[in-house]
Design an enzyme around this catalytic site. Sequence first.
Site, PDB file in Angstrom:
ATOM      1  N   ASP A   7       9.607   0.042   2.190  1.00 26.32           N
ATOM      2  CA  ASP A   7       8.485   0.420   3.042  1.00 26.32           C
ATOM      3  C   ASP A   7       8.917   0.222   4.490  1.00 26.32           C
ATOM      4  O   ASP A   7       9.586  -0.769   4.810  1.00 26.32           O
ATOM      5  CB  ASP A   7       7.256  -0.444   2.767  1.00 26.32           C
ATOM      6  N   ASP A 129      -3.455   4.920  -7.368  1.00 17.88           N
ATOM      7  CA  ASP A 129      -3.567   3.466  -7.352  1.00 17.88           C
ATOM      8  C   ASP A 129      -4.931   3.087  -7.908  1.00 17.88           C
ATOM      9  O   ASP A 129      -5.959   3.589  -7.434  1.00 17.88           O
ATOM     10  CB  ASP A 129      -3.414   2.939  -5.922  1.00 17.88           C
TER      11      ASP A 129
END
Length: 246
Positions: A7, A129
């Site tokens: 990330d 998610d």
Amino acid sequence: MIIPAIDLIGGKVVRLFQGDYAQKTEYSASPQDRFDLYVSEGARYLHLVDLDGARDPAARQLETIASLIKNTPVPVEIGGGIRSRKDVEDLLNIGADRVVIGSCAVKNPTEVKEWFRDYGASHIVLALDINIDPVSGKRFIAVKGWQENSGVTIEDLIADYREAGLRYVLCTDISKDGTLKGTNVALYTDLHREFPDISFIASGGIGSLDDVRNTAQSGAFGVVLGRALLEGKFTVKEALECWPNA
């Protein structure tokens, strides 16, 4: 498939705990050094999340991402705040192999299905998610950086996108993300059983090689590995040895 992930915020490798920007850990290695390490250990595919772009698509780190793709000899998929046709085109034009679509897939299904048609299902991953309702057991997709319940179950959304040719789903049990306490094997087992034609990529909670082995037995197509690799819990090479036909 073992898929190492990083990330990025401001061109630096970071990890957030359960998506919270206030709970950020920054790592010293550059993103290119990290990708180079993973490739040297046997990675054949990589995952990158642009957290700046996730907060504001106008702040997308295109120059950094383009350099990483250019200098990395394996395909890279990119996620983080992809909300428009231009976002998709920008990333594909700089060499992304797949783009990862999150909340937009729930909010704007008609538009996203057009992207499947125009760019090909092989270049699009739906990132779904989920929060699991403790009473009903229903698996609801979270949106807006996990802050909001969409009211849509993962099963219903997958069924809807099948007609568009959906191939890849990156699924994260939010309660597991960043914990290193194991992933939700039962979730991937159930999804693979219900949708055997979809390639599910597991994400969240992997902290040991046993977790990798358990996920491999769920029928998942692959697993994204983030924090565990960054913190040296095991190597890519060791993870590959735990995944049949990796």
